[in-house]
Each structure stands twice: as structure tokens, then as C-alpha cells.
Design an enzyme around this catalytic site. Sequence first.
Site, PDB file in Angstrom:
ATOM      1  N   ASP A   1       1.036  -9.142   0.971  1.00 50.59           N
ATOM      2  CA  ASP A   1       2.097  -8.179   1.835  1.00 50.59           C
ATOM      3  C   ASP A   1       2.214  -8.689   3.114  1.00 50.59           C
ATOM      4  O   ASP A   1       3.454  -8.915   3.735  1.00 50.59           O
ATOM      5  CB  ASP A   1       1.309  -6.757   1.965  1.00 50.59           C
ATOM      6  CG  ASP A   1       1.997  -5.369   2.389  1.00 50.59           C
ATOM      7  OD1 ASP A   1       3.088  -5.712   2.476  1.00 50.59           O
ATOM      8  OD2 ASP A   1       1.444  -4.578   2.300  1.00 50.59           O
TER       9      ASP A   1
ATOM     10  N   THR B   1      -5.537  -7.566  -7.398  1.00 50.86           N
ATOM     11  CA  THR B   1      -6.852  -8.294  -7.613  1.00 50.86           C
ATOM     12  C   THR B   1      -7.285  -9.008  -5.919  1.00 50.86           C
ATOM     13  O   THR B   1      -8.282  -9.893  -6.157  1.00 50.86           O
ATOM     14  CB  THR B   1      -6.650  -9.586  -8.409  1.00 50.86           C
ATOM     15  OG1 THR B   1      -5.538 -10.278  -7.973  1.00 50.86           O
ATOM     16  CG2 THR B   1      -6.149  -8.864  -9.996  1.00 50.86           C
TER      17      THR B   1
ATOM     18  N   ALA C   1      -7.683  -7.401  -2.000  1.00 49.55           N
ATOM     19  CA  ALA C   1      -8.185  -6.593  -1.189  1.00 49.55           C
ATOM     20  C   ALA C   1      -8.681  -5.310  -2.052  1.00 49.55           C
ATOM     21  O   ALA C   1      -9.728  -4.438  -2.002  1.00 49.55           O
ATOM     22  CB  ALA C   1      -7.431  -6.116   0.152  1.00 49.55           C
TER      23      ALA C   1
ATOM     24  N   ASN D   1       0.835  -1.293  -0.141  1.00 49.67           N
ATOM     25  CA  ASN D   1       0.051  -0.100  -0.087  1.00 49.67           C
ATOM     26  C   ASN D   1       1.043   1.362   0.003  1.00 49.67           C
ATOM     27  O   ASN D   1       2.220   1.279   0.181  1.00 49.67           O
ATOM     28  CB  ASN D   1      -0.893   0.166   1.184  1.00 49.67           C
ATOM     29  CG  ASN D   1      -0.222  -0.165   2.616  1.00 49.67           C
ATOM     30  OD1 ASN D   1       0.488   0.498   2.953  1.00 49.67           O
ATOM     31  ND2 ASN D   1      -0.534  -1.245   3.043  1.00 49.67           N
TER      32      ASN D   1
HETATM   33  P1  ADP Z   1      -4.100  -5.972  -3.334  1.00 49.75           P
HETATM   34  O1  ADP Z   1      -4.339  -5.179  -2.388  1.00 49.75           O
HETATM   35  O2  ADP Z   1      -3.046  -5.472  -4.269  1.00 49.75           O
HETATM   36  O3  ADP Z   1      -5.279  -6.449  -4.016  1.00 49.75           O
HETATM   37  P2  ADP Z   1      -3.971  -8.653  -2.076  1.00 49.75           P
HETATM   38  O4  ADP Z   1      -2.470  -9.109  -1.257  1.00 49.75           O
HETATM   39  O5  ADP Z   1      -4.960  -8.313  -1.332  1.00 49.75           O
HETATM   40  O6  ADP Z   1      -3.308  -7.310  -2.805  1.00 49.75           O
HETATM   41  O7  ADP Z   1      -4.071  -9.627  -3.298  1.00 49.75           O
HETATM   42  C1  ADP Z   1      -3.428  -9.624  -4.413  1.00 49.75           C
HETATM   43  C2  ADP Z   1      -3.273 -11.335  -4.887  1.00 49.75           C
HETATM   44  O8  ADP Z   1      -2.410 -11.676  -4.135  1.00 49.75           O
HETATM   45  C3  ADP Z   1      -4.773 -11.895  -4.496  1.00 49.75           C
HETATM   46  O9  ADP Z   1      -5.039 -12.608  -5.837  1.00 49.75           O
HETATM   47  C4  ADP Z   1      -4.224 -12.999  -3.704  1.00 49.75           C
HETATM   48  O10 ADP Z   1      -4.869 -13.974  -3.757  1.00 49.75           O
HETATM   49  C5  ADP Z   1      -2.769 -13.214  -3.626  1.00 49.75           C
HETATM   50  N1  ADP Z   1      -1.991 -13.707  -2.601  1.00 49.75           N
HETATM   51  C6  ADP Z   1      -2.281 -13.588  -1.409  1.00 49.75           C
HETATM   52  N2  ADP Z   1      -1.330 -14.416  -0.698  1.00 49.75           N
HETATM   53  C7  ADP Z   1      -0.176 -14.538  -1.478  1.00 49.75           C
HETATM   54  C8  ADP Z   1       0.684 -15.599  -1.579  1.00 49.75           C
HETATM   55  N3  ADP Z   1       1.452 -15.982  -0.338  1.00 49.75           N
HETATM   56  N4  ADP Z   1       1.447 -15.619  -2.748  1.00 49.75           N
HETATM   57  C9  ADP Z   1       1.016 -15.241  -3.890  1.00 49.75           C
HETATM   58  N5  ADP Z   1      -0.257 -14.622  -3.920  1.00 49.75           N
HETATM   59  C10 ADP Z   1      -0.654 -14.266  -2.923  1.00 49.75           C
END
Ligand code: ADP
Length: 181
Positions: free
Chosen positions: A40, A124, A126, A30
Site C-alpha cells: 500500500d 500475507t 501485516a 485497509n
Molecule cells: P496486508 O496488509 O494485506 O497483509 P502487506 O502490504 O503488508 O498487506 O503485504 C501483502 C504482501 O505484499 C506481502 O507478501 C508483502 O511482502 C508484499 N509486498 C510488499 N511490497 C510489495 C511490492 N512493492 N510489490 C509486491 N508485493 C509487495
Amino acid sequence: MEFKVGKSVFFLEEGDLTLQETEAIVNAANSRLAGGGGVDGAIHRAGGPAIMEESRKIGGCPTGQAVITTGGNLKAKYVIHTVGPIYQGGSQGEARLLASAYHESLTLAHKKGIRSLAFPSLSTGAYGYPLEEAARIAVKTVADYLRQHPVFDRVGFVLFGNQAFQTYAQAASKELQSLRK
Ligand code: ADP
């Protein structure tokens, strides 16, 4: 799944980005670089406090830009933190900002001489970007960069879950027809 794009291997995997052994991984951060949920949170948990210490010193990162820190305890030596857009219906410059987040991450890796890099699916989770549209932009932006800059060995996506993997696989098959290794 692998494709040859320019001089680089473009890969798609289903799994956990924090386990990647590429030289750098990209964080969906963020703009305050404050840590959070999703990928994150997973990166900070796995990488330890050194990543947050450096992030605090940097202070922040505007949407569509990228910054770099150590990888801490991760296998990856570096984390590139980029900020994708929050999806607000599609008319707030989201597509341009999402492409920029990928492009700026690649530009920063390139400048640092990094040769292998893995992305998550930015925006994709949050941030609510529709998966199919985001996948198309992600694959096209990365593939265009690899075609124009033959400086990487391996660049690709580690997708969390089968739906994300299948959606990216379809976007890649369309964008990269005939290049499948
Ligand atoms: P944003 O806030 O940019 O949408 P998120 O972390 O909420 O970021 O989600 C981005 C993508 O990362 C989602 O598709 C989520 O399913 C994926 N994600 C979450 N944890 C992991 C992980 N450990 N490795 C790879 N992708 C992940």
C-alpha cells in the site's frame, strides 16, 4: 511463469508490483483507504498524491470488497483497492473474505473493461494470513474466475521475494496441472 487458463494468460512473477505495466494493479488496502505500509505504501509513493485524493473521496471499503482509482504516476492506468481480512486464527470467515477480495477485484476490473491486472499476495504481510493457505485461495479464486469469464488478456501475481514466489508457484502447479505454457 505462465499458464493458459480459459482464454487468459495467468502469470506469476517475482518483483515489485508498482513497476507492473498491466492496465491495473491491485492494492492491499485497509478499510479506511488511509494508506499504510507494505505494498500500500509503495503504491502511494510511486503513484503520487492523486491516488490518495480519490481514495479520500471514496471514503472507505469494507473487508472483502473493492474500489477503483486512477493509477496516478504509475505505469498502470488504474489501482483497484481491495481489503483482505486480518488473520485471526482462521475461524472468523477469513478464507471467505480473502476469496471475496480477489473475486470482487476481478469483477470490478471486468466491469471497467480492464484487460490486464496484477495482484500482490493479499493479507500475507501485516495482516498475517499464513502464506501457503493464502496462496491456495488466491490461485484458485483467480483461476476459477478466468475459467468462467474469458474477458482478460493477462492476470497474475507479482510476488515480493522468493519465498512468496515459490509458494505461489507450488499452489499454481497443483491447481493448474497440465496447463503450463
Ligand atoms: P496486508 O496488509 O494485506 O497483509 P502487506 O502490504 O503488508 O498487506 O503485504 C501483502 C504482501 O505484499 C506481502 O507478501 C508483502 O511482502 C508484499 N509486498 C510488499 N511490497 C510489495 C511490492 N512493492 N510489490 C509486491 N508485493 C509487495
